[in-house]
Design a protein around this motif. Structure first.
Motif, PDB file in Angstrom:
ATOM      1  N   GLY A   1      11.633   6.563   1.988  1.00  0.00           N
ATOM      2  CA  GLY A   1      12.055   5.252   1.757  1.00  0.00           C
ATOM      3  C   GLY A   1      11.428   4.281   2.123  1.00  0.00           C
ATOM      4  N   VAL A   2      10.602   4.424   2.980  1.00  0.00           N
ATOM      5  CA  VAL A   2       9.765   3.486   3.851  1.00  0.00           C
ATOM      6  C   VAL A   2       8.607   3.028   2.983  1.00  0.00           C
ATOM      7  N   GLU A   3       8.319   1.878   2.302  1.00  0.00           N
ATOM      8  CA  GLU A   3       7.279   1.557   1.386  1.00  0.00           C
ATOM      9  C   GLU A   3       6.211   0.932   2.300  1.00  0.00           C
ATOM     10  N   LEU A   4       5.039   1.332   2.656  1.00  0.00           N
ATOM     11  CA  LEU A   4       4.008   0.609   3.228  1.00  0.00           C
ATOM     12  C   LEU A   4       3.530  -0.260   2.254  1.00  0.00           C
ATOM     13  N   ALA A   5       3.231  -0.092   1.227  1.00  0.00           N
ATOM     14  CA  ALA A   5       2.556  -0.969   0.067  1.00  0.00           C
ATOM     15  C   ALA A   5       3.020  -0.416  -1.072  1.00  0.00           C
ATOM     16  N   PRO A   6       3.008  -1.411  -2.185  1.00  0.00           N
ATOM     17  CA  PRO A   6       3.360  -0.824  -3.503  1.00  0.00           C
ATOM     18  C   PRO A   6       2.506   0.373  -3.685  1.00  0.00           C
ATOM     19  N   GLY A   7       3.414   1.462  -4.126  1.00  0.00           N
ATOM     20  CA  GLY A   7       2.752   2.708  -4.288  1.00  0.00           C
ATOM     21  C   GLY A   7       2.264   3.546  -3.399  1.00  0.00           C
ATOM     22  N   LEU A   8       2.803   3.178  -1.907  1.00  0.00           N
ATOM     23  CA  LEU A   8       2.484   4.028  -0.829  1.00  0.00           C
ATOM     24  C   LEU A   8       3.611   3.923  -0.038  1.00  0.00           C
ATOM     25  N   THR A   9       4.130   5.402   0.294  1.00  0.00           N
ATOM     26  CA  THR A   9       5.304   5.221   1.474  1.00  0.00           C
ATOM     27  C   THR A   9       4.798   6.083   2.665  1.00  0.00           C
ATOM     28  N   GLU A  10       5.496   6.085   3.434  1.00  0.00           N
ATOM     29  CA  GLU A  10       5.302   6.643   4.753  1.00  0.00           C
ATOM     30  C   GLU A  10       5.267   8.458   4.618  1.00  0.00           C
ATOM     31  N   ALA A  11       6.243   8.964   3.731  1.00  0.00           N
ATOM     32  CA  ALA A  11       6.168  10.174   3.298  1.00  0.00           C
ATOM     33  C   ALA A  11       4.900  10.525   2.700  1.00  0.00           C
ATOM     34  N   MET A  12       4.326   9.695   1.807  1.00  0.00           N
ATOM     35  CA  MET A  12       2.976   9.965   1.314  1.00  0.00           C
ATOM     36  C   MET A  12       1.911  10.300   2.325  1.00  0.00           C
ATOM     37  N   VAL A  13       1.902   9.368   3.170  1.00  0.00           N
ATOM     38  CA  VAL A  13       1.002   9.506   4.489  1.00  0.00           C
ATOM     39  C   VAL A  13       1.273  10.837   5.184  1.00  0.00           C
ATOM     40  N   ARG A  14       2.358  11.079   5.298  1.00  0.00           N
ATOM     41  CA  ARG A  14       2.732  12.478   5.953  1.00  0.00           C
ATOM     42  C   ARG A  14       2.199  13.445   5.219  1.00  0.00           C
ATOM     43  N   PHE A  15       2.413  13.558   3.826  1.00  0.00           N
ATOM     44  CA  PHE A  15       2.066  14.686   2.927  1.00  0.00           C
ATOM     45  C   PHE A  15       0.678  14.755   3.020  1.00  0.00           C
ATOM     46  N   ALA A  16      -0.084  13.735   3.023  1.00  0.00           N
ATOM     47  CA  ALA A  16      -1.504  13.607   3.085  1.00  0.00           C
ATOM     48  C   ALA A  16      -2.210  14.574   4.424  1.00  0.00           C
ATOM     49  N   ALA A  17      -1.266  14.148   5.489  1.00  0.00           N
ATOM     50  CA  ALA A  17      -1.711  14.834   6.766  1.00  0.00           C
ATOM     51  C   ALA A  17      -1.285  16.411   6.817  1.00  0.00           C
ATOM     52  N   ARG A  18      -0.199  16.556   6.258  1.00  0.00           N
ATOM     53  CA  ARG A  18       0.213  18.145   6.230  1.00  0.00           C
ATOM     54  C   ARG A  18      -0.365  18.918   5.052  1.00  0.00           C
ATOM     55  N   TYR A  19      -0.745  18.383   4.124  1.00  0.00           N
ATOM     56  CA  TYR A  19      -1.061  19.469   2.952  1.00  0.00           C
ATOM     57  C   TYR A  19      -2.338  18.861   2.172  1.00  0.00           C
ATOM     58  N   GLU A  20      -2.922  17.796   2.595  1.00  0.00           N
ATOM     59  CA  GLU A  20      -4.144  17.143   1.763  1.00  0.00           C
ATOM     60  C   GLU A  20      -5.266  16.993   2.553  1.00  0.00           C
ATOM     61  N   TYR A  21      -5.264  17.800   3.756  1.00  0.00           N
ATOM     62  CA  TYR A  21      -6.339  17.617   4.407  1.00  0.00           C
ATOM     63  C   TYR A  21      -6.890  16.134   5.252  1.00  0.00           C
ATOM     64  N   ALA A  22      -5.951  15.483   5.140  1.00  0.00           N
ATOM     65  CA  ALA A  22      -6.232  13.948   5.690  1.00  0.00           C
ATOM     66  C   ALA A  22      -6.261  14.037   7.234  1.00  0.00           C
ATOM     67  N   VAL A  23      -7.241  13.536   7.714  1.00  0.00           N
ATOM     68  CA  VAL A  23      -7.548  13.471   9.347  1.00  0.00           C
ATOM     69  C   VAL A  23      -7.407  11.914   9.583  1.00  0.00           C
ATOM     70  N   THR A  24      -8.206  11.129   9.002  1.00  0.00           N
ATOM     71  CA  THR A  24      -8.330   9.672   9.459  1.00  0.00           C
ATOM     72  C   THR A  24      -7.648   8.775   8.653  1.00  0.00           C
ATOM     73  N   VAL A  25      -7.278   7.457   9.200  1.00  0.00           N
ATOM     74  CA  VAL A  25      -7.059   6.249   8.361  1.00  0.00           C
ATOM     75  C   VAL A  25      -7.766   6.117   6.840  1.00  0.00           C
ATOM     76  N   GLU A  26      -9.101   6.398   6.947  1.00  0.00           N
ATOM     77  CA  GLU A  26     -10.211   6.208   5.600  1.00  0.00           C
ATOM     78  C   GLU A  26      -9.655   7.397   4.909  1.00  0.00           C
ATOM     79  N   ASP A  27      -9.440   8.556   5.257  1.00  0.00           N
ATOM     80  CA  ASP A  27      -8.981   9.609   4.489  1.00  0.00           C
ATOM     81  C   ASP A  27      -7.951   9.132   3.385  1.00  0.00           C
ATOM     82  N   VAL A  28      -6.957   8.587   4.312  1.00  0.00           N
ATOM     83  CA  VAL A  28      -5.553   8.177   3.490  1.00  0.00           C
ATOM     84  C   VAL A  28      -5.654   6.959   2.708  1.00  0.00           C
ATOM     85  N   LEU A  29      -6.295   5.742   3.331  1.00  0.00           N
ATOM     86  CA  LEU A  29      -6.014   4.749   2.321  1.00  0.00           C
ATOM     87  C   LEU A  29      -7.427   4.557   1.371  1.00  0.00           C
TER      88      LEU A  29
END
Length: 535
Positions: free
Chosen positions: A457-485
């Motif tokens: 429920g924490v929206e960082l920007a339209p279409g991007l939540t804190e949960a999406m960042v956590r999912f990227a790190a846990r299940y989508e190989y994301a390591v850096t800020v650039e990987d996510v954004l």
């Protein structure tokens, strides 16, 4: 129908420990762009043991910087390249079916300002329909002035005679690449980003593996494999040169490079400059190129260019004349002309065009967009060229060549024709996406797993939540800020200033999830480049 597979964890330490295990793989793929990931998925789907390493992040290069179009190539039809167009149209349909959460049909309008343009271009697009056959997405229509204005509200109306409407496809390139990686992993492949190939390994002058290094922690690995595929895009010649150095009698190291890099620049502006959900296509600009104005994720992409580039910078920047060209051409066809002040992001991709040996590399518009597969005397398989739309067919060609050269046994092709990619069930995903929150549709059937994480429920920007960042790190190989954004969410490519503002919060979440350096400062500096107008 492929059963839905829950997301697999991508904890980096676990991936590296697997990479360290003594094992002889059937195939080792170097390069985590569209081509390499396509090869890894096809091989894993056929039951081969597969490892793929990528020196940076998946789709960091060309594969995240496309015009986001799945197309047969109208301009290739004009060049008479019927076989390439036919193959691409077939593959377009396959991808739309297998990844409906990431790829959708898109209507285009080609406006006419001279009396002959509608019948002339309409005839060509009707031939495009005929080539597509049952794979067609919609019938070409001849439009009057009012119909053209209704579909493209901001089209320039001075001298407008009408237009032609046709259909092609659109997709999210970086997320599709990531989905290929995750689908290959679900089929048993080991895929690892930030792991650089440093040297090829040989036995009796035949390639038998790769030495590589974790670029984050410095850990070194030795990968043994029956076959090595060099799928590093515009950078394929670097590994070919290493092969030539190790095998001086091969002679290939003395040949000219395979690739003539071509630079494609894209400018992103707000949706208001197009005013609708239909794309605009200009078949012939003043210098003979094609120009698109494409609605994408709430913005509009203007592009692209086709300029020779002699260096292979990982973050190529546009030339001043390229930005001027796109803005000047857009001003001819849009009611409100975008200016440099309106630019939200500028990004550049390098195309790996296959260079004929007698070519001087200066006219990249004339070089074939088809791909090439070569096998050196040592058995190194190199694939380059082609385009995103035909990645699956390219993978089949690579495995066919491996079988032909007795590097792998022949196994029936077609394993990926009906293979639904991670998150897709093939039924109703596109329709259900319409009711999902903004940004959620690209997850498809994985969205409940995203929604179950802390911060939904924490929206960082339209279409991007804190949960999406956590999912990227846990299940989508994301390591850096650039990987996510840049590639899990596409904020950098849509609004670079917004991406820079989000960096500190994304970095905080990544540190919680991975404990690895998120490279926040490096990303903020990079984001500044994406709004920098060439002097």
């Amino acid at each position: 129908m492929t059963p839905y597979a829950p997301p697999l964890p991508t904890r980096r330490e676990d991936l590296l420990n697997r990479l360290a295990e003594p094992k002889v793989y059937d195939i080792a793929v170097v390069g985590g762009g569209a081509t390499g990931l396509g090869v890894a998925l096809d091989a894993a789907a056929r039951g081969f043991s597969v490892v793929l390493i990528e020196s940076h992040d998946f789709a960091k290069g060309t594969s995240s910087r496309a015009t986001k179009l799945l197309h047969g190539g109208v301009r290739y039809l004009a060049q008479g390249n019927i076989s390439l167009v036919r193959e691409a149209l077939h593959e377009r349909t396959t991808l739309l079916r297998n990844a409906p959460h990431l790829a959708q049909p898109l209507a285009f309008v080609m406006p006419s300002y001279k009396w002959w343009e509608t019948p002339f271009y309409g005839a060509g697009l009707t031939a495009y329909d005929l080539l597509a056959g049952k794979a067609g997405l919609g019938k070409t229509e001849f439009l009057g002035v009012n119909q053209t204005r209704n579909l493209i509200p901001q089209v320039a109306t001075g001298g407008l005679k009408g237009g032609v409407k046709y259909w092609d496809g659109q997709f999210d390139d970086a997320r599709l690449a990531l989905t290929l990686a995750r689908t290959a992993a679900a089929k048993g492949a080991l895929v690892v980003n930030y792991c650089k190939a440093t040297q090829l390994q040989y036995e009796a002058r035949k390639v038998c593996g790769v030495l590589c290094e974790d670029t984050i922690g410095g850990r070194k690995f030795s990968i043994q494999s029956r076959c090595v595929v060099n799928a590093t895009g515009v950078w394929v010649d670097a590994l070919r040169e290493k092969d030539g150095e190790a095998n001086p009698h091969d002679g290939r190291s003395k040949t000219k490079p395979m690739v003539a890099p071509s630079q494609g620049v894209h400018i992103v502006v707000d949706r208001e400059f197009l005013g609708g959900d239909t794309a605009l296509m200009v078949p012939k600009t003043q210098d003979g190129r094609v120009l698109f104005a494409v609605p994408w994720l709430g913005k509009v992409i203007l592009g692209t260019t086709d300029t020779p580039r002699h260096d292979l910078d990982r973050e190529p920047r546009p030339f001043k004349e390229e930005v001027a060209f796109i803005l000047e051409e857009a001003a001819r066809y849009l009611k409100k002309a975008p200016t440099t002040e309106d630019i939200r992001s500028i990004w550049v991709g390098l195309r790996p065009l296959v260079k004929p040996q007698e070519d001087d590399g200066e006219n990249t518009k004339a070089i074939s967009r088809e791909h090439t597969v070569l096998v050196s005397r040592s058995g190194l398989v190199t694939v380059t060229g082609g385009k995103w739309t035909t990645y699956r067919a390219m993978a089949e060609d690579v495995l066919a060549k491996c079988a032909e050269k007795n590097l792998l046994e022949a196994r029936a092709a077609g394993a990926t024709v009906h293979l639904r990619l991670q998150g897709a069930d093939g039924v109703g995903v596109r329709q259900s996406a319409m009711s999902m929150p903004q940004g959620a549709h690209s997850y498809g059937l994985d969205y409940p797993a995203v929604h179950a994480l802390p911060g939904r429920g924490v929206e960082l920007a339209p279409g991007l939540t804190e949960a999406m960042v956590r999912f990227a790190a846990r299940y989508e190989y994301a390591v850096t800020v650039e990987d996510v954004l840049a590639r899990r969410a596409r904020v950098l490519f849509l609004d670079a200033r917004l991406a820079a503002r989000l960096a500190p919060e994304v970095a905080r979440i990544l540190v919680e999830e991975t404990g690895l350096p998120p490279k926040e400062a490096e990303f903020i500096a990079l984001a500044a480049q994406y709004t920098e107008i060439p002097a």
